[in-house]
Enzyme design. Structure first.
Site, PDB file in Angstrom:
ATOM      1  N   ASP A 199       0.507  -1.242   0.107  1.00  0.00           N
ATOM      2  CA  ASP A 199      -0.171  -0.009  -0.026  1.00  0.00           C
ATOM      3  C   ASP A 199       0.701   1.258   0.168  1.00  0.00           C
ATOM      4  OD1 ASP A 199       0.842  -0.283   2.620  1.00  0.00           O
ATOM      5  OD2 ASP A 199      -1.024  -0.764   3.574  1.00  0.00           O
ATOM      6  N   HIS A 243      -7.174  -4.623  10.230  1.00  0.00           N
ATOM      7  CA  HIS A 243      -7.058  -4.180   9.070  1.00  0.00           C
ATOM      8  C   HIS A 243      -5.663  -5.004   8.540  1.00  0.00           C
ATOM      9  CE1 HIS A 243      -4.617  -0.224   9.535  1.00  0.00           C
ATOM     10  NE2 HIS A 243      -3.854  -1.342   9.574  1.00  0.00           N
ATOM     11  N   GLU A 274      -9.677  -1.595   5.255  1.00  0.00           N
ATOM     12  CA  GLU A 274     -10.411  -1.314   6.590  1.00  0.00           C
ATOM     13  C   GLU A 274     -11.756  -2.085   6.931  1.00  0.00           C
ATOM     14  OE1 GLU A 274      -8.419   0.207   8.743  1.00  0.00           O
ATOM     15  OE2 GLU A 274      -7.755   2.118   7.911  1.00  0.00           O
ATOM     16  N   ASN A 284      -7.368  -2.392  14.435  1.00  0.00           N
ATOM     17  CA  ASN A 284      -8.918  -2.752  14.252  1.00  0.00           C
ATOM     18  C   ASN A 284      -9.060  -3.967  13.132  1.00  0.00           C
ATOM     19  OD1 ASN A 284      -7.567  -1.852  11.708  1.00  0.00           O
ATOM     20  ND2 ASN A 284      -8.893   0.023  11.225  1.00  0.00           N
TER      21      ASN A 284
HETATM   22  P1  PGA Z   1       2.198  -1.420  12.867  1.00  0.00           P
HETATM   23  O1  PGA Z   1       1.470  -1.307  11.580  1.00  0.00           O
HETATM   24  O2  PGA Z   1       3.303  -2.473  12.435  1.00  0.00           O
HETATM   25  O3  PGA Z   1       2.822   0.014  12.776  1.00  0.00           O
HETATM   26  O4  PGA Z   1       1.588  -1.549  13.949  1.00  0.00           O
HETATM   27  C1  PGA Z   1       0.521  -2.545  11.157  1.00  0.00           C
HETATM   28  C2  PGA Z   1      -0.595  -2.411  10.421  1.00  0.00           C
HETATM   29  O5  PGA Z   1      -1.344  -1.222  10.616  1.00  0.00           O
HETATM   30  O6  PGA Z   1      -0.887  -2.994   9.576  1.00  0.00           O
END
Ligand code: PGA
Length: 236
Positions: A67, A138, A143, A136
């Protein structure tokens, strides 16, 4: 589904790097799906170390990232292209033209997304997809929603995601509100999936994703249907 619980971030990073290194050794011209965020940083540091020790060669592989923020160019320090260059690509012998990160400034993101998926398919699909997970649930920037989306597409980021990612920006107002993300199609078609989760804040997301119903309200839950999924968690 293979869920491995470890007791430190260092162990998580070592194990994840060992799995990715095995993939590269087994298939030097493999296609890696790569992720950004704070969790994979240690994994990338271990991969760089293996390269520096002469144990890994990146010269024949191809990468596709999950992404990118919409509106950020690759030279923006908070862009995911910049992150990948800074944390991995600049430190190993991967060919820059074989590294792919979605273009957050594509003029026609819809057409661009379809072309991105086609480029992955043309390479024979992803051999190993590395994923983080949001608080959450995702994966990439898919999302919680009413439906799973298959294609690479643009999304409006959840409030909770913007809140979680503001730590990388000077203020919350600077966090982009939209992104382009690989959808579930290319992720689920990957031959192997490796998801890493670090910290107590991810406990609920892991429980809901892998011990609850499969629903687009918990995007990672779709991975329960993947035939070769490894999850490495350090949740204390
Ligand atoms: P993080 O993010 O590794 O910074 O916790 C993971 C994500 O949002 O996929």
């Amino acid at each position: 589904m293979n869920i491995i619980h470890v007791s430190s971030y260092e162990e998580l990073s070592r194990k994840a790097a060992d799995i990715i290194a095995s993939q590269i050794l087994m298939k030097p011209n493999c296609v890696l799906g790569l992720a950004t965020g704070s969790t994979p940083i240690g994994t990338y540091q271990n991969l760089v170390k293996k390269y520096q020790q002469g144990d890994l060669d990146f010269s024949t592989l191809t990468t596709f990232n999950l992404d990118e923020y919409l509106g950020l160019t690759g030279d923006h320090p908070q862009s995911y292209r910049y992150f990948m260059n800074d944390n991995l690509f600049n430190h190993v012998n991967v060919r820059p033209e074989c590294t792919n990160v979605p273009d957050g400034c594509a003029a026609d993101p819809k057409a661009y997304g379809l072309a991105y998926d086609q480029a992955i398919a043309d390479m024979g699909g992803i051999d190993l997809q590395l994923l983080g997970i949001g608080n959450n649930g995702h994966i990439a920037f898919n999302e919680p929603a009413d439906v799973f989306v298959a294609e690479t597409h643009t999304v409006t980021l959840d409030k909770s995601t913007i809140e979680a990612n503001k730590r990388f920006f000077n203020s919350i107002d600077e966090v982009p509100t939209q992104a382009i993300t690989m959808g579930m199609g290319s992720i689920m078609k990957a031959k192997k999936v490796l998801l890493i989760a670090n910290g107590a804040a991810k406990k609920e997301a892991i429980e809901k994703s892998f011990y609850g119903p499969i629903t687009p309200e918990v995007p990672a839950s779709i991975l329960q249907l993947h035939p070769d999924l490894t999850v490495i968690c350090n949740l204390d």
